[in-house]
Scaffold this active site. Sequence first.
Site, PDB file in Angstrom:
ATOM      1  N   ASP A   1      -1.799  -4.036   2.869  1.00 31.31           N
ATOM      2  CA  ASP A   1      -1.691  -5.938   2.619  1.00 31.31           C
ATOM      3  C   ASP A   1      -1.253  -6.369   4.143  1.00 31.31           C
ATOM      4  O   ASP A   1      -0.377  -5.686   4.525  1.00 31.31           O
ATOM      5  CB  ASP A   1      -1.058  -6.193   1.512  1.00 31.31           C
TER       6      ASP A   1
ATOM      7  N   GLU B   1      -5.764  -4.643   6.066  1.00 33.09           N
ATOM      8  CA  GLU B   1      -5.968  -6.037   7.019  1.00 33.09           C
ATOM      9  C   GLU B   1      -5.442  -5.890   8.004  1.00 33.09           C
ATOM     10  O   GLU B   1      -4.537  -5.865   8.433  1.00 33.09           O
ATOM     11  CB  GLU B   1      -5.518  -7.057   6.064  1.00 33.09           C
TER      12      GLU B   1
END
Length: 645
Positions: A328, A357
């Site tokens: 994340d 990400e």
Amino acid sequence: MRDWRFNHIDFSAYPWYGGDDLGVRLTETGFQARVWAPTAHKVEFLVFRKSLGGKSLHRYWMHAEEHGCWALEREGHFKGLYYTIRVNDGEWLNETPGVDARAVGINGRRGLFFDPAETNPEDWNDDRPVACENAVNAVLYEIHLRDFSVAANSGMTNKGKYLAFTEEGCRTAEGLSSGVDHLKELGITHVHLLPVFDFWTVGETKPLKKYNWGYDPLNYNTPEGSYASNPDTIARIKELKQLVAALHKAGIAVVMDVVYNHTGLIRRSWFNQTVPGYYYRQTRSGTFSNASGCGNEFASERAMARKYMIDSLLYWAREFHFDGFRFDLMGVHDLETMYAVRLALDKLRPGILMYGEGWTADRSPMDENMRAVKRNISQLERVACFNDDFRDALKGNNFDGTGQGFVSGRLYHEESIKFGIVAACYHPQIVYSYVGESAFAWARQPWQTVNYVSCHDNFTLYDKLVNSCPDATDAEIRKMQMLALALVITSQGIPFIHGGSEFCRSKNGEHNTYKSPDSINQLDWSRKKKYEDVFRYVCDLIRLRKDLPALRMESSDLIREHLKFSSDYRMGVVTYRIEDYPGEKRWRKMQFIFNARKEAFQFDLPNDAGWTVLAEENHIALEGIRKVKVQAVKVPAISMMILVQ
């Protein structure tokens, strides 16, 4: 009162400890504990009978050792009891289970003395991770653990629990497969679970009263208790292992969504209650920086913070047999740490997936050139990044419900679609100044790119299409859904599917559902019957990808050599051909045509005859649908066509 500003501290001067014995471990005669707390003046260790409330049974003082550690060893019977650790660095901080706790009681407030061997399911030693020789062979499927089974029509008994994934033979009310049988029918290779470590928001005694995705970490090395049958015991550990074993038995690998970029609590986090300030980056004024958008960001570049991340990931991979990790807000972490993680996982077991990400939610004090953002992903080996350029080109801006993309009729997105098809790698036939916001090839190899059109964040693909195309018919929405998924699954790189997209998942048009109720977030399994044509099409797409090596090229050189785009530009249409791919033994030429127009499109074939149609409208057949002897084909509106020779 404590000053939570840290610009006067040189954290690089803190001592390093390289041992693998941090935390609390039962021994044959009692327990051993070791805590890294270099700023502590004294450290207290308390033992309790219960996980919440009650007076302590024992109170011990830990003793200082080298490298900033504090240690304790005691004899006696402790299994099944609970403990906390309390640090005094000039003033008393709060009790915590310690940052290294591997088992906790209700709501993660106290650590649990446990025997790891008792957490292993039957035949756990025979469980084997699912091998993935190259990441481009993966087909990722993202799902929130509770969403998967909690609906009344899911056909699963252990609703919202780890054990739902162990149930076989589950059926919807309409008689279609659900649960793990559905995943097997779909054909995906990897299940990507949203966070299953212990998180802050959901009360574990009454879990259905509150919902959260889980991006608010509390205890990084213990499973979340709200998904377990009994959160006060080792059940949370054993049942997560049962989930992994069941998916492995089904031939499906398991990816864990990890959130090391921030913690749910800040000042009261276990990190700050152990070594205040050390594990977080600060602004020039000494306050906590906020690249995560959650009020803090993890200082991965600091020696013991980096060690913490690596040790934690190795623990999950070794103890729970996880096959991959999704990071994340990976752009918060420094490149050196991500490189070190890759090396450590490779040493443990080659083939563990790593992707994340490649951005942050806010500005970071660390120079972007040093962080694992999308533009720097080419510097890492076998670490992939989500392709948001492709995502937005396919359906329109991710944050704007009304914005349209290629599949929903927006023109001039063709170059961005081509960019996704070649997995964000350099290709001489792409005009990069027309590609999204990147405007350059940020991937060096196709395994550095995760192609997707939707995920747990923002609107589901179906809701986005309905919102942005209010005049479209249901039949047209279905076609858009199928065309978007066709582009994701047939493109080079690593395809990623948001769970439920295969039957047009809806969240009632809600945009950000991280704490919305189950009625919004749960998979509505009745939609599998309603949108069975979409589901069957996605199944066929995945089989097609697995069957055609040309859709899984392992290098950008192969892509540039064998994949050629049409030089005849047409708005709303993207076409390319794959020729003489060495891994493809059946067909010398493959022609792909993606028509996003609302009307049929005539495509002129080369003079050489003898083409076979593999895909047309919502039909895909590896043995061929029909032969083509004419020099042109009509490609139906909003559809993909594939011809082979």
